[in-house]
Design a protein around this motif. Structure first.
Motif, PDB file in Angstrom:
ATOM      1  N   ALA A 222       0.844  -1.191   0.000  1.00 29.73           N
ATOM      2  CA  ALA A 222       0.000   0.000   0.000  1.00 29.73           C
ATOM      3  C   ALA A 222       0.883   1.246   0.000  1.00 29.73           C
ATOM      4  CB  ALA A 222      -0.907  -0.005   1.220  1.00 29.73           C
ATOM      5  N   TYR A 223       0.394   2.308  -0.594  1.00 29.47           N
ATOM      6  CA  TYR A 223       1.142   3.561  -0.664  1.00 29.47           C
ATOM      7  C   TYR A 223       1.313   4.166   0.727  1.00 29.47           C
ATOM      8  CZ  TYR A 223       2.513   8.300  -1.699  1.00 29.47           C
ATOM      9  OH  TYR A 223       3.194   9.484  -1.735  1.00 29.47           O
ATOM     10  N   GLU A 224       2.524   4.621   1.018  1.00 27.76           N
ATOM     11  CA  GLU A 224       2.834   5.396   2.221  1.00 27.76           C
ATOM     12  C   GLU A 224       3.817   6.473   1.815  1.00 27.76           C
ATOM     13  OE1 GLU A 224       3.983   3.228   5.760  1.00 27.76           O
ATOM     14  OE2 GLU A 224       2.763   1.520   5.161  1.00 27.76           O
ATOM     15  N   ASP A 225       3.622   7.698   2.308  1.00 29.50           N
ATOM     16  CA  ASP A 225       4.478   8.834   1.937  1.00 29.50           C
ATOM     17  C   ASP A 225       5.953   8.590   2.204  1.00 29.50           C
ATOM     18  OD1 ASP A 225       2.493  10.500   0.926  1.00 29.50           O
ATOM     19  OD2 ASP A 225       2.097  11.415   2.871  1.00 29.50           O
ATOM     20  N   ASP A 226       6.279   7.874   3.283  1.00 25.99           N
ATOM     21  CA  ASP A 226       7.686   7.718   3.667  1.00 25.99           C
ATOM     22  C   ASP A 226       8.413   6.606   2.917  1.00 25.99           C
ATOM     23  OD1 ASP A 226       6.234   5.727   4.998  1.00 25.99           O
ATOM     24  OD2 ASP A 226       7.525   5.766   6.760  1.00 25.99           O
ATOM     25  N   LEU A 227       7.731   5.912   2.025  1.00 33.06           N
ATOM     26  CA  LEU A 227       8.377   4.853   1.245  1.00 33.06           C
ATOM     27  C   LEU A 227       8.913   5.440  -0.046  1.00 33.06           C
ATOM     28  CD1 LEU A 227       5.859   1.920   1.766  1.00 33.06           C
ATOM     29  CD2 LEU A 227       8.011   2.351   2.982  1.00 33.06           C
ATOM     30  N   ARG A 228      10.191   5.806  -0.046  1.00 30.97           N
ATOM     31  CA  ARG A 228      10.831   6.405  -1.224  1.00 30.97           C
ATOM     32  C   ARG A 228      12.268   5.903  -1.321  1.00 30.97           C
ATOM     33  NH1 ARG A 228       9.023  10.506   1.881  1.00 30.97           N
ATOM     34  NH2 ARG A 228      10.463  11.379   3.370  1.00 30.97           N
ATOM     35  N   VAL A 229      12.870   6.113  -2.470  1.00 28.15           N
ATOM     36  CA  VAL A 229      14.242   5.657  -2.715  1.00 28.15           C
ATOM     37  C   VAL A 229      15.163   6.175  -1.605  1.00 28.15           C
ATOM     38  CG1 VAL A 229      16.199   5.799  -4.296  1.00 28.15           C
ATOM     39  CG2 VAL A 229      13.885   5.488  -5.198  1.00 28.15           C
ATOM     40  N   GLY A 230      15.986   5.257  -1.075  1.00 30.12           N
ATOM     41  CA  GLY A 230      16.937   5.591  -0.032  1.00 30.12           C
ATOM     42  C   GLY A 230      16.455   5.263   1.364  1.00 30.12           C
ATOM     43  N   THR A 231      15.140   5.099   1.539  1.00 31.12           N
ATOM     44  CA  THR A 231      14.609   4.742   2.860  1.00 31.12           C
ATOM     45  C   THR A 231      15.108   3.357   3.252  1.00 31.12           C
ATOM     46  OG1 THR A 231      12.617   6.065   2.533  1.00 31.12           O
ATOM     47  CG2 THR A 231      12.491   4.338   4.189  1.00 31.12           C
ATOM     48  N   GLN A 232      15.543   3.237   4.508  1.00 36.20           N
ATOM     49  CA  GLN A 232      15.992   1.948   5.029  1.00 36.20           C
ATOM     50  C   GLN A 232      14.965   1.439   6.025  1.00 36.20           C
ATOM     51  OE1 GLN A 232      20.014   2.427   6.503  1.00 36.20           O
ATOM     52  NE2 GLN A 232      20.838   2.304   4.436  1.00 36.20           N
ATOM     53  N   LEU A 233      14.525   0.212   5.802  1.00 37.81           N
ATOM     54  CA  LEU A 233      13.514  -0.425   6.643  1.00 37.81           C
ATOM     55  C   LEU A 233      14.143  -1.557   7.440  1.00 37.81           C
ATOM     56  CD1 LEU A 233      10.880  -0.699   3.786  1.00 37.81           C
ATOM     57  CD2 LEU A 233      10.939   1.046   5.582  1.00 37.81           C
ATOM     58  N   VAL A 234      13.670  -1.748   8.652  1.00 37.97           N
ATOM     59  CA  VAL A 234      14.127  -2.852   9.493  1.00 37.97           C
ATOM     60  C   VAL A 234      13.511  -4.142   8.971  1.00 37.97           C
ATOM     61  CG1 VAL A 234      14.120  -3.803  11.837  1.00 37.97           C
ATOM     62  CG2 VAL A 234      14.354  -1.330  11.487  1.00 37.97           C
ATOM     63  N   ALA A 235      14.325  -5.185   8.866  1.00 39.40           N
ATOM     64  CA  ALA A 235      13.850  -6.473   8.352  1.00 39.40           C
ATOM     65  C   ALA A 235      14.310  -7.611   9.254  1.00 39.40           C
ATOM     66  CB  ALA A 235      14.370  -6.696   6.930  1.00 39.40           C
ATOM     67  N   ARG A 236      13.638  -8.743   9.118  1.00 41.50           N
ATOM     68  CA  ARG A 236      14.067 -10.015   9.710  1.00 41.50           C
ATOM     69  C   ARG A 236      14.200 -10.970   8.526  1.00 41.50           C
ATOM     70  NH1 ARG A 236      15.867  -9.951  14.740  1.00 41.50           N
ATOM     71  NH2 ARG A 236      15.270 -12.105  15.015  1.00 41.50           N
ATOM     72  N   VAL A 237      15.307 -11.737   8.484  1.00 38.12           N
ATOM     73  CA  VAL A 237      15.649 -12.542   7.314  1.00 38.12           C
ATOM     74  C   VAL A 237      15.988 -13.965   7.724  1.00 38.12           C
ATOM     75  CG1 VAL A 237      17.207 -12.709   5.332  1.00 38.12           C
ATOM     76  CG2 VAL A 237      16.601 -10.448   6.244  1.00 38.12           C
ATOM     77  N   ASP A 238      15.516 -14.927   6.938  1.00 41.60           N
ATOM     78  CA  ASP A 238      15.946 -16.316   7.069  1.00 41.60           C
ATOM     79  C   ASP A 238      17.103 -16.494   6.091  1.00 41.60           C
ATOM     80  OD1 ASP A 238      16.422 -19.033   6.889  1.00 41.60           O
ATOM     81  OD2 ASP A 238      14.298 -19.572   6.860  1.00 41.60           O
ATOM     82  N   PRO A 239      18.352 -16.582   6.588  1.00 38.97           N
ATOM     83  CA  PRO A 239      19.501 -16.676   5.694  1.00 38.97           C
ATOM     84  C   PRO A 239      19.487 -17.917   4.797  1.00 38.97           C
ATOM     85  CG  PRO A 239      20.222 -16.247   7.946  1.00 38.97           C
ATOM     86  CD  PRO A 239      18.753 -16.560   7.991  1.00 38.97           C
ATOM     87  N   ALA A 240      18.789 -18.957   5.205  1.00 41.09           N
ATOM     88  CA  ALA A 240      18.782 -20.207   4.441  1.00 41.09           C
ATOM     89  C   ALA A 240      18.059 -20.061   3.101  1.00 41.09           C
ATOM     90  CB  ALA A 240      18.154 -21.327   5.263  1.00 41.09           C
ATOM     91  N   ASP A 241      16.966 -19.283   3.075  1.00 43.19           N
ATOM     92  CA  ASP A 241      16.174 -19.209   1.841  1.00 43.19           C
ATOM     93  C   ASP A 241      15.829 -17.782   1.411  1.00 43.19           C
ATOM     94  OD1 ASP A 241      14.237 -18.424   3.641  1.00 43.19           O
ATOM     95  OD2 ASP A 241      12.942 -20.151   3.322  1.00 43.19           O
ATOM     96  N   GLN A 242      16.395 -16.794   2.063  1.00 39.04           N
ATOM     97  CA  GLN A 242      16.204 -15.385   1.758  1.00 39.04           C
ATOM     98  C   GLN A 242      14.758 -14.930   1.939  1.00 39.04           C
ATOM     99  OE1 GLN A 242      17.958 -14.789  -2.148  1.00 39.04           O
ATOM    100  NE2 GLN A 242      19.968 -14.470  -1.235  1.00 39.04           N
ATOM    101  N   GLU A 243      13.964 -15.677   2.697  1.00 38.47           N
ATOM    102  CA  GLU A 243      12.651 -15.201   3.059  1.00 38.47           C
ATOM    103  C   GLU A 243      12.842 -14.063   4.049  1.00 38.47           C
ATOM    104  OE1 GLU A 243       8.459 -16.752   5.009  1.00 38.47           O
ATOM    105  OE2 GLU A 243      10.057 -18.197   4.647  1.00 38.47           O
ATOM    106  N   PHE A 244      12.027 -13.010   3.927  1.00 36.42           N
ATOM    107  CA  PHE A 244      12.199 -11.880   4.836  1.00 36.42           C
ATOM    108  C   PHE A 244      10.855 -11.222   5.124  1.00 36.42           C
ATOM    109  CE2 PHE A 244      12.180  -9.925   0.718  1.00 36.42           C
ATOM    110  CZ  PHE A 244      11.656  -8.655   0.908  1.00 36.42           C
ATOM    111  N   MET A 245      10.854 -10.437   6.176  1.00 33.90           N
ATOM    112  CA  MET A 245       9.690  -9.628   6.516  1.00 33.90           C
ATOM    113  C   MET A 245      10.171  -8.253   6.937  1.00 33.90           C
ATOM    114  SD  MET A 245       8.650 -11.189  10.260  1.00 33.90           S
ATOM    115  CE  MET A 245       7.553  -9.887  10.758  1.00 33.90           C
ATOM    116  N   ILE A 246       9.357  -7.240   6.689  1.00 42.59           N
ATOM    117  CA  ILE A 246       9.652  -5.884   7.132  1.00 42.59           C
ATOM    118  C   ILE A 246       9.009  -5.714   8.512  1.00 42.59           C
ATOM    119  CG2 ILE A 246       9.309  -3.428   6.660  1.00 42.59           C
ATOM    120  CD1 ILE A 246      11.160  -4.915   4.660  1.00 42.59           C
ATOM    121  N   VAL A 247       9.757  -5.146   9.429  1.00 48.65           N
ATOM    122  CA  VAL A 247       9.281  -4.924  10.792  1.00 48.65           C
ATOM    123  C   VAL A 247       8.978  -3.436  10.929  1.00 48.65           C
ATOM    124  CG1 VAL A 247       9.819  -5.133  13.232  1.00 48.65           C
ATOM    125  CG2 VAL A 247      10.749  -6.803  11.619  1.00 48.65           C
ATOM    126  N   ARG A 248       7.698  -3.101  11.117  1.00 44.06           N
ATOM    127  CA  ARG A 248       7.292  -1.696  11.227  1.00 44.06           C
ATOM    128  C   ARG A 248       6.567  -1.448  12.505  1.00 44.06           C
ATOM    129  NH1 ARG A 248       7.887   1.700   6.512  1.00 44.06           N
ATOM    130  NH2 ARG A 248       6.074   2.810   7.185  1.00 44.06           N
TER     131      ARG A 248
END
Length: 73
Positions: free
Chosen positions: A47-73
């Motif tokens: 969904a559109y959010e004003d703060d989602l633009r090029v250069g923004t860094q988001l916190v994520a959690r990643v499974d290194p085995a299969d590169q599955e990830f989620m954004i933590v907001r």
């Protein structure tokens, strides 16, 4: 992923408008990086959010085995 994933950062490298079932949305190209896995890129729609633009860094959690990830907001 919440409990067992490793911390990561998902940086927005491109952002463009998209249609998500008739809703105003964004298609984001993310570069996901962190300790314990090689950086990778993934495209996601959200969904559109004003703060989602090029250069923004988001916190994520990643499974290194299969590169599955989620954004933590």
């Amino acid at each position: 992923l919440q409990r067992e994933g490793v911390p990561g950062v998902a940086e927005i490298i491109t952002a463009k408008g998209a249609d998500l079932d008739g809703l105003v949305a964004l298609e984001l190209r993310l570069r996901v990086s962190g300790d314990g896995f090689d950086p990778f890129e993934e495209t996601v729609s959200c969904a559109y959010e004003d703060d989602l633009r090029v250069g923004t860094q988001l916190v994520a959690r990643v499974d290194p085995a299969d590169q599955e990830f989620m954004i933590v907001r």
